[in-house]
Design an enzyme around this catalytic site. Structure first.
Site, PDB file in Angstrom:
ATOM      1  N   ASP A  24       0.807  -1.214   0.000  1.00  0.00           N
ATOM      2  CA  ASP A  24       0.000   0.000   0.000  1.00  0.00           C
ATOM      3  C   ASP A  24       0.847   1.274   0.000  1.00  0.00           C
ATOM      4  O   ASP A  24       0.497   2.250  -0.656  1.00  0.00           O
ATOM      5  CB  ASP A  24      -0.940   0.009   1.203  1.00  0.00           C
ATOM      6  CG  ASP A  24      -2.099  -0.969   1.038  1.00  0.00           C
ATOM      7  OD1 ASP A  24      -2.175  -1.623  -0.013  1.00  0.00           O
ATOM      8  OD2 ASP A  24      -2.918  -1.066   1.968  1.00  0.00           O
ATOM      9  N   GLY A  25       1.949   1.273   0.718  1.00  0.00           N
ATOM     10  CA  GLY A  25       2.818   2.449   0.743  1.00  0.00           C
ATOM     11  C   GLY A  25       3.379   2.752  -0.638  1.00  0.00           C
ATOM     12  O   GLY A  25       3.409   3.908  -1.074  1.00  0.00           O
ATOM     13  N   ARG A  29       2.652   6.220  -3.065  1.00  0.00           N
ATOM     14  CA  ARG A  29       3.687   7.022  -3.719  1.00  0.00           C
ATOM     15  C   ARG A  29       3.524   6.980  -5.231  1.00  0.00           C
ATOM     16  O   ARG A  29       3.661   7.992  -5.915  1.00  0.00           O
ATOM     17  CB  ARG A  29       5.073   6.540  -3.296  1.00  0.00           C
ATOM     18  CG  ARG A  29       5.392   6.906  -1.840  1.00  0.00           C
ATOM     19  CD  ARG A  29       6.808   6.561  -1.452  1.00  0.00           C
ATOM     20  NE  ARG A  29       7.102   5.136  -1.504  1.00  0.00           N
ATOM     21  CZ  ARG A  29       6.783   4.255  -0.568  1.00  0.00           C
ATOM     22  NH1 ARG A  29       6.122   4.648   0.493  1.00  0.00           N
ATOM     23  NH2 ARG A  29       7.103   2.986  -0.693  1.00  0.00           N
ATOM     24  N   ASN A  90      -5.377   8.832  -0.077  1.00  0.00           N
ATOM     25  CA  ASN A  90      -5.675   7.987   1.070  1.00  0.00           C
ATOM     26  C   ASN A  90      -6.359   8.755   2.204  1.00  0.00           C
ATOM     27  O   ASN A  90      -7.510   8.505   2.519  1.00  0.00           O
ATOM     28  CB  ASN A  90      -4.368   7.368   1.575  1.00  0.00           C
ATOM     29  CG  ASN A  90      -4.537   6.104   2.337  1.00  0.00           C
ATOM     30  OD1 ASN A  90      -5.234   5.207   1.903  1.00  0.00           O
ATOM     31  ND2 ASN A  90      -3.880   6.000   3.481  1.00  0.00           N
ATOM     32  N   ASP A  91      -5.605   9.660   2.829  1.00  0.00           N
ATOM     33  CA  ASP A  91      -6.157  10.394   3.958  1.00  0.00           C
ATOM     34  C   ASP A  91      -5.363  11.653   4.252  1.00  0.00           C
ATOM     35  O   ASP A  91      -4.230  11.808   3.838  1.00  0.00           O
ATOM     36  CB  ASP A  91      -6.225   9.516   5.218  1.00  0.00           C
ATOM     37  CG  ASP A  91      -4.897   8.868   5.581  1.00  0.00           C
ATOM     38  OD1 ASP A  91      -3.837   9.485   5.360  1.00  0.00           O
ATOM     39  OD2 ASP A  91      -4.911   7.743   6.098  1.00  0.00           O
ATOM     40  N   LEU A 154      -8.417   9.178  19.292  1.00  0.00           N
ATOM     41  CA  LEU A 154      -8.467   9.195  20.758  1.00  0.00           C
ATOM     42  C   LEU A 154      -9.376  10.299  21.289  1.00  0.00           C
ATOM     43  O   LEU A 154      -8.944  11.204  21.993  1.00  0.00           O
ATOM     44  CB  LEU A 154      -7.051   9.348  21.334  1.00  0.00           C
ATOM     45  CG  LEU A 154      -6.052   8.248  20.969  1.00  0.00           C
ATOM     46  CD1 LEU A 154      -4.659   8.615  21.445  1.00  0.00           C
ATOM     47  CD2 LEU A 154      -6.487   6.911  21.525  1.00  0.00           C
TER      48      LEU A 154
END
Length: 185
Positions: A24-25, A29, A90-91, A154
């Site tokens: 995925d990385g 890229r 992605n995000d 969190l």
């Protein structure tokens, strides 16, 4: 011919597809290069637990023959834009510096749609929904939907669950504490 890691390509060359080997990385890229060249992307899976390298080791010959023969259906992916100019595959993750909680407010068209006291907030595409978003308690979104998911990191109080909204227009984030933002990190 190849595209170098810095994204430069040989002048005058036309590329039909970007094929990567990795997980995925590597896909993230590579996706930015494919976007710039306006070509499809596919990958041979050599990662650990990823989702996006679609060609498995036992399928390489068959899938590459189909790719060369133009015998495939492209899967369209939804992107977000950061500040209207930077594509996000992605995000986008905003984290409060120092590990403390901050009051984070998300507005759409000037109206508050999400607020939380948390250590950060994740804005994910359908692709990004399976990464850090899922680890933070978000949902997995079906690819092809024109939506983004907003998930707190969190959370202390306020909204503690994810919110899925249409990508149309855009959102604005404000925070009472200093934050760092990571795009496709």
């Amino acid at each position: 011919y190849t595209v170098s890691p810095d994204g430069t390509e040989e002048p005058g060359m036309k590329y039909d597809c970007l094929l990567f080997i990795g997980g995925d990385g590597t896909m993230l890229r590579s996706a930015h290069t494919a976007l710039r060249l306006d070509i499809p992307i596919t990958g041979i899976d050599a990662g650990c637990a990823g989702y996006y390298a679609r060609i498995k080791e036992n399928e390489i010959e068959e899938k590459l023959e189909r790719l060369i023969g133009d015998d495939y259906e492209p899967e369209m992916c939804t992107l977000m834009m950061h500040n209207g100019t930077v594509p996000v595959v992605n995000d986008a993750v905003a984290m409060v510096k120092g590990g403390v909680a901050g009051f984070l407010v998300v507005r759409k068209n000037g109206r508050t749609i999400y607020s939380t006291v948390s250590s950060g907030i994740i804005f994910s595409t359908t692709i990004g929904s399976t990464g850090i978003n899922l680890s933070a308690g978000g949902s997995v979104l079906q690819n092809g939907m024109d939506v983004m998911e907003i998930t707190p990191v969190l959370p202390n109080r306020g909204m503690k669950h994810s919110l899925v909204i249409p990508l149309s227009d855009g959102v604005e984030l404000t925070c009472t504490a200093e934050t760092t933002v990571s795009l496709d990190g």
